[in-house]
Motif scaffolding. Structure first.
Motif, PDB file in Angstrom:
ATOM      1  N   ALA A 119       0.848  -1.207   0.000  1.00  0.00           N
ATOM      2  CA  ALA A 119       0.000   0.000   0.000  1.00  0.00           C
ATOM      3  C   ALA A 119       0.882   1.255   0.000  1.00  0.00           C
ATOM      4  O   ALA A 119       2.039   1.206   0.417  1.00  0.00           O
ATOM      5  CB  ALA A 119      -0.906  -0.008   1.231  1.00  0.00           C
ATOM      6  N   PRO A 120       0.327   2.388  -0.470  1.00  0.00           N
ATOM      7  CA  PRO A 120       1.137   3.612  -0.523  1.00  0.00           C
ATOM      8  C   PRO A 120       1.506   4.159   0.849  1.00  0.00           C
ATOM      9  O   PRO A 120       2.474   4.902   0.973  1.00  0.00           O
ATOM     10  CB  PRO A 120       0.263   4.609  -1.292  1.00  0.00           C
ATOM     11  CG  PRO A 120      -1.103   4.025  -1.318  1.00  0.00           C
ATOM     12  CD  PRO A 120      -0.990   2.551  -1.081  1.00  0.00           C
ATOM     13  N   GLU A 121       0.741   3.793   1.900  1.00  0.00           N
ATOM     14  CA  GLU A 121       1.051   4.292   3.239  1.00  0.00           C
ATOM     15  C   GLU A 121       1.544   3.143   4.113  1.00  0.00           C
ATOM     16  O   GLU A 121       1.238   1.983   3.864  1.00  0.00           O
ATOM     17  CB  GLU A 121      -0.160   4.973   3.873  1.00  0.00           C
ATOM     18  CG  GLU A 121      -1.312   4.044   4.224  1.00  0.00           C
ATOM     19  CD  GLU A 121      -2.164   3.602   3.042  1.00  0.00           C
ATOM     20  OE1 GLU A 121      -2.836   2.563   3.176  1.00  0.00           O
ATOM     21  OE2 GLU A 121      -2.152   4.260   1.980  1.00  0.00           O
ATOM     22  N   SER A 122       2.307   3.504   5.139  1.00  0.00           N
ATOM     23  CA  SER A 122       2.829   2.517   6.081  1.00  0.00           C
ATOM     24  C   SER A 122       1.696   1.977   6.952  1.00  0.00           C
ATOM     25  O   SER A 122       0.709   2.671   7.194  1.00  0.00           O
ATOM     26  CB  SER A 122       3.894   3.143   6.980  1.00  0.00           C
ATOM     27  OG  SER A 122       5.039   3.473   6.218  1.00  0.00           O
ATOM     28  N   PRO A 162       8.212 -14.479  -0.181  1.00  0.00           N
ATOM     29  CA  PRO A 162       8.612 -13.885  -1.477  1.00  0.00           C
ATOM     30  C   PRO A 162       7.719 -12.735  -1.954  1.00  0.00           C
ATOM     31  O   PRO A 162       8.169 -11.903  -2.736  1.00  0.00           O
ATOM     32  CB  PRO A 162       8.537 -15.077  -2.438  1.00  0.00           C
ATOM     33  CG  PRO A 162       8.749 -16.281  -1.558  1.00  0.00           C
ATOM     34  CD  PRO A 162       8.102 -15.930  -0.244  1.00  0.00           C
ATOM     35  N   GLN A 163       6.496 -12.658  -1.469  1.00  0.00           N
ATOM     36  CA  GLN A 163       5.604 -11.562  -1.872  1.00  0.00           C
ATOM     37  C   GLN A 163       6.151 -10.190  -1.497  1.00  0.00           C
ATOM     38  O   GLN A 163       5.742  -9.182  -2.067  1.00  0.00           O
ATOM     39  CB  GLN A 163       4.197 -11.731  -1.265  1.00  0.00           C
ATOM     40  CG  GLN A 163       3.416 -12.880  -1.861  1.00  0.00           C
ATOM     41  CD  GLN A 163       3.607 -14.194  -1.115  1.00  0.00           C
ATOM     42  OE1 GLN A 163       4.704 -14.496  -0.654  1.00  0.00           O
ATOM     43  NE2 GLN A 163       2.563 -14.983  -1.004  1.00  0.00           N
ATOM     44  N   TYR A 164       7.085 -10.117  -0.534  1.00  0.00           N
ATOM     45  CA  TYR A 164       7.644  -8.805  -0.167  1.00  0.00           C
ATOM     46  C   TYR A 164       8.258  -8.114  -1.386  1.00  0.00           C
ATOM     47  O   TYR A 164       8.112  -6.909  -1.556  1.00  0.00           O
ATOM     48  CB  TYR A 164       8.680  -8.928   0.955  1.00  0.00           C
ATOM     49  CG  TYR A 164       8.083  -9.201   2.314  1.00  0.00           C
ATOM     50  CD1 TYR A 164       6.963  -8.510   2.764  1.00  0.00           C
ATOM     51  CD2 TYR A 164       8.648 -10.146   3.161  1.00  0.00           C
ATOM     52  CE1 TYR A 164       6.417  -8.762   4.019  1.00  0.00           C
ATOM     53  CE2 TYR A 164       8.114 -10.404   4.418  1.00  0.00           C
ATOM     54  CZ  TYR A 164       6.995  -9.713   4.837  1.00  0.00           C
ATOM     55  OH  TYR A 164       6.450  -9.956   6.073  1.00  0.00           O
ATOM     56  N   ASP A 165       8.952  -8.872  -2.235  1.00  0.00           N
ATOM     57  CA  ASP A 165       9.539  -8.256  -3.436  1.00  0.00           C
ATOM     58  C   ASP A 165       8.438  -7.687  -4.333  1.00  0.00           C
ATOM     59  O   ASP A 165       8.575  -6.590  -4.878  1.00  0.00           O
ATOM     60  CB  ASP A 165      10.376  -9.281  -4.208  1.00  0.00           C
ATOM     61  CG  ASP A 165      11.715  -9.564  -3.544  1.00  0.00           C
ATOM     62  OD1 ASP A 165      12.271  -8.659  -2.882  1.00  0.00           O
ATOM     63  OD2 ASP A 165      12.214 -10.695  -3.684  1.00  0.00           O
ATOM     64  N   GLU A 166       7.335  -8.417  -4.478  1.00  0.00           N
ATOM     65  CA  GLU A 166       6.205  -7.947  -5.279  1.00  0.00           C
ATOM     66  C   GLU A 166       5.583  -6.699  -4.648  1.00  0.00           C
ATOM     67  O   GLU A 166       5.270  -5.732  -5.340  1.00  0.00           O
ATOM     68  CB  GLU A 166       5.165  -9.067  -5.378  1.00  0.00           C
ATOM     69  CG  GLU A 166       3.911  -8.695  -6.135  1.00  0.00           C
ATOM     70  CD  GLU A 166       2.832  -9.767  -6.001  1.00  0.00           C
ATOM     71  OE1 GLU A 166       1.650  -9.390  -6.024  1.00  0.00           O
ATOM     72  OE2 GLU A 166       3.172 -10.949  -5.833  1.00  0.00           O
ATOM     73  N   LYS A 212       4.854  -2.487  -6.036  1.00  0.00           N
ATOM     74  CA  LYS A 212       3.521  -1.870  -6.093  1.00  0.00           C
ATOM     75  C   LYS A 212       3.489  -0.460  -5.522  1.00  0.00           C
ATOM     76  O   LYS A 212       2.496   0.247  -5.702  1.00  0.00           O
ATOM     77  CB  LYS A 212       2.522  -2.694  -5.255  1.00  0.00           C
ATOM     78  CG  LYS A 212       2.154  -4.021  -5.810  1.00  0.00           C
ATOM     79  CD  LYS A 212       1.184  -4.633  -4.808  1.00  0.00           C
ATOM     80  CE  LYS A 212       0.525  -5.885  -5.266  1.00  0.00           C
ATOM     81  NZ  LYS A 212      -0.397  -6.399  -4.253  1.00  0.00           N
ATOM     82  N   THR A 213       4.520  -0.062  -4.796  1.00  0.00           N
ATOM     83  CA  THR A 213       4.458   1.216  -4.087  1.00  0.00           C
ATOM     84  C   THR A 213       5.705   2.051  -4.347  1.00  0.00           C
ATOM     85  O   THR A 213       6.783   1.501  -4.600  1.00  0.00           O
ATOM     86  CB  THR A 213       4.281   0.993  -2.566  1.00  0.00           C
ATOM     87  OG1 THR A 213       4.151   2.269  -1.918  1.00  0.00           O
ATOM     88  CG2 THR A 213       5.445   0.238  -1.942  1.00  0.00           C
ATOM     89  N   ASP A 214       5.535   3.376  -4.269  1.00  0.00           N
ATOM     90  CA  ASP A 214       6.671   4.286  -4.417  1.00  0.00           C
ATOM     91  C   ASP A 214       7.433   4.441  -3.105  1.00  0.00           C
ATOM     92  O   ASP A 214       8.589   4.854  -3.110  1.00  0.00           O
ATOM     93  CB  ASP A 214       6.197   5.663  -4.885  1.00  0.00           C
ATOM     94  CG  ASP A 214       5.705   5.624  -6.323  1.00  0.00           C
ATOM     95  OD1 ASP A 214       6.157   4.755  -7.092  1.00  0.00           O
ATOM     96  OD2 ASP A 214       4.849   6.464  -6.677  1.00  0.00           O
ATOM     97  N   ARG A 215       6.774   4.125  -1.970  1.00  0.00           N
ATOM     98  CA  ARG A 215       7.482   4.275  -0.697  1.00  0.00           C
ATOM     99  C   ARG A 215       8.465   3.117  -0.533  1.00  0.00           C
ATOM    100  O   ARG A 215       8.253   2.015  -1.028  1.00  0.00           O
ATOM    101  CB  ARG A 215       6.508   4.346   0.479  1.00  0.00           C
ATOM    102  CG  ARG A 215       5.923   3.037   0.912  1.00  0.00           C
ATOM    103  CD  ARG A 215       4.969   3.200   2.092  1.00  0.00           C
ATOM    104  NE  ARG A 215       4.194   1.989   2.237  1.00  0.00           N
ATOM    105  CZ  ARG A 215       4.523   0.971   3.028  1.00  0.00           C
ATOM    106  NH1 ARG A 215       5.589   1.032   3.792  1.00  0.00           N
ATOM    107  NH2 ARG A 215       3.773  -0.111   3.077  1.00  0.00           N
ATOM    108  N   GLU A 216       9.545   3.397   0.143  1.00  0.00           N
ATOM    109  CA  GLU A 216      10.493   2.327   0.454  1.00  0.00           C
ATOM    110  C   GLU A 216       9.960   1.576   1.662  1.00  0.00           C
ATOM    111  O   GLU A 216       9.755   2.161   2.728  1.00  0.00           O
ATOM    112  CB  GLU A 216      11.879   2.906   0.736  1.00  0.00           C
ATOM    113  CG  GLU A 216      12.891   1.802   0.930  1.00  0.00           C
ATOM    114  CD  GLU A 216      14.315   2.308   0.952  1.00  0.00           C
ATOM    115  OE1 GLU A 216      15.124   1.681   1.654  1.00  0.00           O
ATOM    116  OE2 GLU A 216      14.614   3.308   0.282  1.00  0.00           O
ATOM    117  N   ILE A 217       9.691   0.297   1.487  1.00  0.00           N
ATOM    118  CA  ILE A 217       9.106  -0.492   2.574  1.00  0.00           C
ATOM    119  C   ILE A 217      10.163  -0.701   3.664  1.00  0.00           C
ATOM    120  O   ILE A 217      11.248  -1.236   3.392  1.00  0.00           O
ATOM    121  CB  ILE A 217       8.579  -1.840   2.046  1.00  0.00           C
ATOM    122  CG1 ILE A 217       7.393  -1.586   1.091  1.00  0.00           C
ATOM    123  CG2 ILE A 217       8.175  -2.747   3.198  1.00  0.00           C
ATOM    124  CD1 ILE A 217       6.825  -2.832   0.445  1.00  0.00           C
TER     125      ILE A 217
END
Length: 135
Positions: free
Chosen positions: A63-66, A112-116, A120-125
């Motif tokens: 998601a775009p927000e944390s 592995p979904q973390y890479d996906e 999806k988002t511009d924020r750095e997770i």
């Protein structure tokens, strides 16, 4: 969140016998203090060990927000962690740019979904390090 409230309740009632092992990975419970409400919130999160620390990812599915739990620990890094029957106080901190690549690889190997999610988002997770406090 995985199963949300139901997951937390089952995990606590069984000391993690139900809820720790989930979808071929492992889950801890992270309790943070609400940054505005002051109430405690508990979230089930995928984790891995790294030395003595526990590592979690503030992905919110890309998601775009944390996630709220991450915003809460930024305001108050004193948290409680439960791994199976072990509950302990911890201090949460975001991995530094130097620490993150190794920890991201560890977590992406686990889920592995973390890479996906990152695509999806511009924020750095953020990757979060939970350091046990006291004994």
């Amino acid at each position: 969140m995985l199963y949300g409230k139901e997951h937390v309740e089952r995990y606590r009632a069984t000391d993690g016998e139900e809820g720790h092992d989930w979808n071929n990975t492992t889950v801890l419970l992270l309790t943070t203090t609400g940054r505005t409400s002051g109430r405690e919130y508990t979230t089930p999160l995928i984790y891995q060990r790294h030395g003595d620390d526990h590592i979690v990812v503030a992905s919110k599915g890309g998601a775009p927000e944390s996630p709220d739990w991450y915003l809460n620990l930024q305001a108050n890094p004193e948290v409680e962690v439960q791994v199976k029957g072990d509950r302990f106080p911890a201090r949460a901190r975001t991995a530094t740019p130097e620490e993150k690549p190794e920890l991201w690889r560890l977590m992406a190997a686990t889920w592995p979904q973390y890479d996906e999610y990152q695509t999806k988002t511009d924020r750095e997770i953020p990757v979060v390090i939970l350091e046990r406090v006291g004994s």
